[in-house]
Design an enzyme around this catalytic site. Structure first.
Site, short mmCIF file in Angstrom:
data_model
loop_
_atom_site.label_atom_id
_atom_site.label_comp_id
_atom_site.label_asym_id
_atom_site.label_seq_id
_atom_site.Cartn_x
_atom_site.Cartn_y
_atom_site.Cartn_z
N ARG A 268 0.84 -1.20 0.00
CA ARG A 268 0.00 0.00 0.00
C ARG A 268 0.88 1.26 0.00
O ARG A 268 1.84 1.36 0.77
CB ARG A 268 -0.89 -0.01 1.24
CG ARG A 268 -1.68 1.24 1.48
CD ARG A 268 -2.84 1.37 0.53
NE ARG A 268 -3.76 2.43 0.97
CZ ARG A 268 -4.71 2.93 0.23
NH1 ARG A 268 -4.89 2.48 -1.01
NH2 ARG A 268 -5.51 3.87 0.70
N GLN A 279 7.13 6.59 9.33
CA GLN A 279 7.63 6.22 10.66
C GLN A 279 6.50 5.87 11.63
O GLN A 279 6.62 4.92 12.41
CB GLN A 279 8.47 7.36 11.24
CG GLN A 279 9.20 6.98 12.53
CD GLN A 279 10.05 8.11 13.07
OE1 GLN A 279 9.52 9.04 13.65
NE2 GLN A 279 11.36 8.02 12.85
N GLU A 363 -10.73 -21.01 29.11
CA GLU A 363 -9.68 -21.59 29.98
C GLU A 363 -9.39 -20.68 31.17
O GLU A 363 -8.25 -20.58 31.64
CB GLU A 363 -8.39 -21.86 29.19
CG GLU A 363 -8.56 -22.78 27.99
CD GLU A 363 -8.83 -24.22 28.35
OE1 GLU A 363 -9.03 -24.53 29.54
OE2 GLU A 363 -8.86 -25.05 27.43
N GLY A 364 -10.42 -20.00 31.65
CA GLY A 364 -10.26 -19.04 32.75
C GLY A 364 -10.05 -17.66 32.17
O GLY A 364 -9.09 -17.42 31.44
#
Length: 379
Positions: A268, A279, A363-364
């Site tokens: 792009r 930057q 899973e928690g």
């Protein structure tokens, strides 16, 4: 995937490369179609089983791959970078084999473990209930002792592979309090076991997540794993390993998003140059790369502790917390790199962002991980 891995042996390098090749050939070409259609990839699991990628962290004597967790998790990451739903299902299958491997009798293991690890059967884990998620001690599903076994009545929730798995780890109440829960290995075709309609999820649509309903289902006593009332100990020991699996899946998702973002940023152009050469965007990509590398290092540290026989419960929670939060941040930033295009379903970063969210929950939840970590510091 643009990952330069450090692996302990040449065999491990070959294995991870095999996983990468299989994922590129079998998973990547169909993931978008199957996720959109919510179509279960039965053939993909068959290929993973045939290549031995479903049972890597278990001993060869029982039909496993005999690989250290450090290697297994990197294979899981490779799968997740192509198809998160399949990688989650592989992690859950591995989790569902853990109770029998670690707490079963020799007779039970000889009878059932080879076929569970042989690559032709898929397992599921049913701990949560509609009103009991992270608070596993609040389970209500009951297993009442009767002649030669147990009659199970109640509901389970959030079962990955619900309705299509060949076997289920069931955690049900056989007594009072936190020491009144037991673990059972339940065949998928058990009479009296039915499944609800698959949940309509934000992501991971190709693999069903369902509730399960037990209406007086009979489970023979020989299918109880571990002692009566030992269920929570078994569940929590398995979850430490499962959390590492989810951490690896999260890193795979994040790596895929980073790769997509970098490739797009190299193509792009704005204001006369590639956007990666601006930057502001270059620094954003650098932060994404740092997050992915750091998350990978965290789960590998926990895995190496596990492989060495060292305590790793806190490290597993740290890895799950760090990796899944990183995945959410990295995928969100990847969408930003694509701008308006990233918000459309024409580009994979949109799906990756949706998939990353669930890793912070199952899973928690990550709030539970913080609780585990803080308690370890206090204790």
């Amino acid at each position: 995937m643009s990952v330069n891995r450090l692996l302990p042996t040449e065999e491990a390098r070959d294995l991870v490369q095999l996983a990468s090749d299989v994922a590129d050939k079998t998973l990547k070409p169909i993931v978008d179609e199957y996720e959109k259609a919510e179509k279960y990839p039965e053939e993909a699991f068959a290929v993973l089983g045939q290549t031995g990628l479903l049972s890597l962290p278990y001993p060869e004597e029982w039909g496993g791959g005999g690989q250290p967790y450090e290697v297994y998790l990197q294979v899981l990451e490779e799968l997740a970078a192509r198809w998160a739903a399949v990688a989650v299902a592989v992690s859950v299958h591995s989790l569902s084999c853990h109770p029998l491997m670690m707490f079963g009798t020799d007779e039970q293991k000889q009878r059932w473990l080879p076929e569970m690890l042989g690559g032709e059967k898929i397992g599921a884990y049913s701990l949560s209930e509609p009103q009991a998620g992270s608070d596993a001690a609040a389970l209500n599903c009951k297993a009442e002792a009767t002649g030669g076994g147990y009659r199970v009545t109640g509901a389970k929730a959030w079962i990955t592979h619900g309705g299509v798995a060949d076997f289920y780890n069931l955690f049900a109440r056989t007594g009072e309090g936190s020491k009144g829960i037991s673990c059972f290995l339940v065949p998928g075709d058990t009479e009296g076991l039915t499944f609800g309609k698959p949940e309509e999820k934000m992501g991971l649509a190709a693999v069903p997540t369902t509730s399960a309903h037990y209406d007086g289902a009979f489970i023979p006593e020989e299918r109880r794993i571990g002692g009566d009332g030992q269920g929570l100990q078994i569940a929590f020991s398995a979850l430490d390993s499962g959390r590492l699996g989810i951490a690896a899946v999260a890193v795979g998702i994040a790596q895929a998003a980073l790769d997509e973002a970098v490739a797009y940023a190299k193509e792009r152009k704005t204001f006369g140059k590639k956007i990666i050469d601006h930057q502001g965007l270059g620094f954003l990509l650098a932060d994404m790369a740092a997050a992915v590398d750091s998350a990978r290092a965290t789960y590998l540290d926990a895995a190496r502790r596990r492989d060495a026989g060292l305590p790793y419960s806190r490290n597993a929670s740290v890895a799950k917390l760090v990796a899944t939060d990183a995945a959410m941040k990295v995928t969100t930033d990847a969408v930003q790199v694509f701008g308006g295009y990233g918000y459309t379903k024409d580009f994979r970063v949109e799906r990756l962002m949706r998939e990353a969210k669930i890793t912070q929950i199952f899973e928690g939840t990550n709030q539970i991980q913080r609780l585990v970590i803080s308690r370890s510091l206090a204790g």
